[in-house]
Write a protein that holds these residues in place. Structure first.
Motif, PDB file in Angstrom:
ATOM      1  N   MET A 176      78.123  37.320  51.688  1.00 44.59           N
ATOM      2  CA  MET A 176      77.822  38.605  51.045  1.00 44.59           C
ATOM      3  C   MET A 176      77.438  38.388  49.591  1.00 44.59           C
ATOM      4  SD  MET A 176      80.361  41.619  52.377  1.00 44.59           S
ATOM      5  CE  MET A 176      81.858  40.728  52.707  1.00 44.59           C
ATOM      6  N   GLU A 177      78.226  37.570  48.902  1.00 43.08           N
ATOM      7  CA  GLU A 177      77.939  37.295  47.492  1.00 43.08           C
ATOM      8  C   GLU A 177      76.594  36.599  47.334  1.00 43.08           C
ATOM      9  OE1 GLU A 177      77.992  37.694  43.720  1.00 43.08           O
ATOM     10  OE2 GLU A 177      79.535  38.607  44.974  1.00 43.08           O
TER      11      GLU A 177
ATOM     12  N   PHE B 163      73.921  39.321  47.671  1.00 45.20           N
ATOM     13  CA  PHE B 163      73.851  40.215  46.512  1.00 45.20           C
ATOM     14  C   PHE B 163      73.313  39.491  45.278  1.00 45.20           C
ATOM     15  CE2 PHE B 163      77.676  42.400  48.662  1.00 45.20           C
ATOM     16  CZ  PHE B 163      76.821  43.059  49.535  1.00 45.20           C
ATOM     17  N   THR B 164      73.677  38.220  45.115  1.00 41.13           N
ATOM     18  CA  THR B 164      73.151  37.424  43.997  1.00 41.13           C
ATOM     19  C   THR B 164      71.643  37.253  44.126  1.00 41.13           C
ATOM     20  OG1 THR B 164      75.246  36.236  43.764  1.00 41.13           O
ATOM     21  CG2 THR B 164      73.300  35.199  42.797  1.00 41.13           C
TER      22      THR B 164
ATOM     23  N   SER C 259      70.858  47.370  43.179  1.00 36.32           N
ATOM     24  CA  SER C 259      72.030  47.303  44.050  1.00 36.32           C
ATOM     25  C   SER C 259      72.087  48.549  44.935  1.00 36.32           C
ATOM     26  CB  SER C 259      73.288  47.221  43.202  1.00 36.32           C
ATOM     27  OG  SER C 259      74.434  47.334  43.994  1.00 36.32           O
TER      28      SER C 259
ATOM     29  N   LYS D 270      77.670  50.510  50.895  1.00 39.19           N
ATOM     30  CA  LYS D 270      77.673  49.316  51.757  1.00 39.19           C
ATOM     31  C   LYS D 270      78.883  49.374  52.677  1.00 39.19           C
ATOM     32  CE  LYS D 270      77.180  46.438  47.920  1.00 39.19           C
ATOM     33  NZ  LYS D 270      76.589  47.235  46.900  1.00 39.19           N
TER      34      LYS D 270
ATOM     35  N   MET E 173      69.599  39.244  45.623  1.00 34.41           N
ATOM     36  CA  MET E 173      68.979  40.547  45.344  1.00 34.41           C
ATOM     37  C   MET E 173      68.880  40.783  43.837  1.00 34.41           C
ATOM     38  SD  MET E 173      70.807  42.894  48.306  1.00 34.41           S
ATOM     39  CE  MET E 173      70.248  44.468  47.644  1.00 34.41           C
ATOM     40  N   ARG E 174      69.957  40.470  43.110  1.00 37.83           N
ATOM     41  CA  ARG E 174      69.949  40.664  41.658  1.00 37.83           C
ATOM     42  C   ARG E 174      68.876  39.796  41.010  1.00 37.83           C
ATOM     43  NH1 ARG E 174      75.630  40.793  42.247  1.00 37.83           N
ATOM     44  NH2 ARG E 174      75.788  38.576  41.720  1.00 37.83           N
TER      45      ARG E 174
ATOM     46  N   ASP F 140      74.452  51.046  46.490  1.00 34.79           N
ATOM     47  CA  ASP F 140      75.841  51.437  46.252  1.00 34.79           C
ATOM     48  C   ASP F 140      76.641  51.605  47.537  1.00 34.79           C
ATOM     49  OD1 ASP F 140      75.588  51.390  43.497  1.00 34.79           O
ATOM     50  OD2 ASP F 140      74.968  53.478  43.379  1.00 34.79           O
TER      51      ASP F 140
END
Length: 199
Positions: free
Chosen positions: A81-82, A85-86, A95, A99, A88-89, A97
């Protein structure tokens, strides 16, 4: 032991320009993508996530509306997951919101039911504490209350963070049902909704 295939259910009310970039990241990470169309929001999460034993159900009208993006994940570890998300950033993708993770419990819910649940949790998490200091009922005058029209009260709350007192609106039936009265501690969401503090 074989690792279960990671799947993302991706919902957008309107297709953003960065959607191809997001899909590219998911493909690069080896994550299966299932796009949830607005016409599928009443389907069960288990069916949308391709779980065994779930089939497509007939769609009833009118369809409920989901106004914001939702990302639902299946078979993800915390590390993965991290990683997502990393990525994507780094790609400049905003982001999402709302999820959730597919579980045995929520697989039987419709996608819309899952959305309302995570929206509630998101609201609770980001809400600010306040105290109800005044509730004013509407004055319908000589004509009286119009038939079938809910009574909407004006509610003044004192914010816990010391900012100025604010006036909000809430249906009388809702305030009674949630035991919200003058002197009660409540939560105020970003959208101005008044929520009871769960015990």
């Amino acid at each position: 032991m074989q690792t279960l295939k990671e799947t993302v259910l991706l919902y957008y009310p309107k297709k953003p320009k960065y959607l191809p970039r997001l899909k590219g990241i998911l493909v690069q990470l080896g994550i299966r993508i299932r796009t949830v169309d607005p016409s599928n929001v009443t389907q069960k999460v288990g069916y949308l996530a391709n779980l065994p034993g779930y089939t497509e159900e007939s769609v009833t009208e009118p369809l409920p509306s989901i106004p914001e993006p939702v990302l639902v994940m299946r078979n993800f570890t915390g590390f993965r997951m991290e990683q997502l998300f990393t990525s994507m950033r780094r790609a400049g993708i905003p982001s999402i919101d709302l999820k959730a993770i597919v579980t045995d419990t929520n697989a039987d819910w419709s996608f819309y039911e899952l959305y309302t649940e995570i929206e509630k949790e998101h609201e609770q998490m980001h809400a600010k504490k306040a105290v109800v200091i005044r509730i004013e009922e509407p004055d319908f005058g000589c004509e009286g209350r119009p038939e079938n029209q809910p009574v909407v009260n004006r509610v003044c709350v004192h914010m816990d963070d010391g900012t100025e007192d604010i006036w909000l609106e809430a249906e009388d039936d809702y305030l009674i049902r949630e035991n919200i009265d003058e002197g009660c501690e409540v939560l105020i969401t970003e959208k101005g909704r008044i929520l009871p503090i769960l015990q």
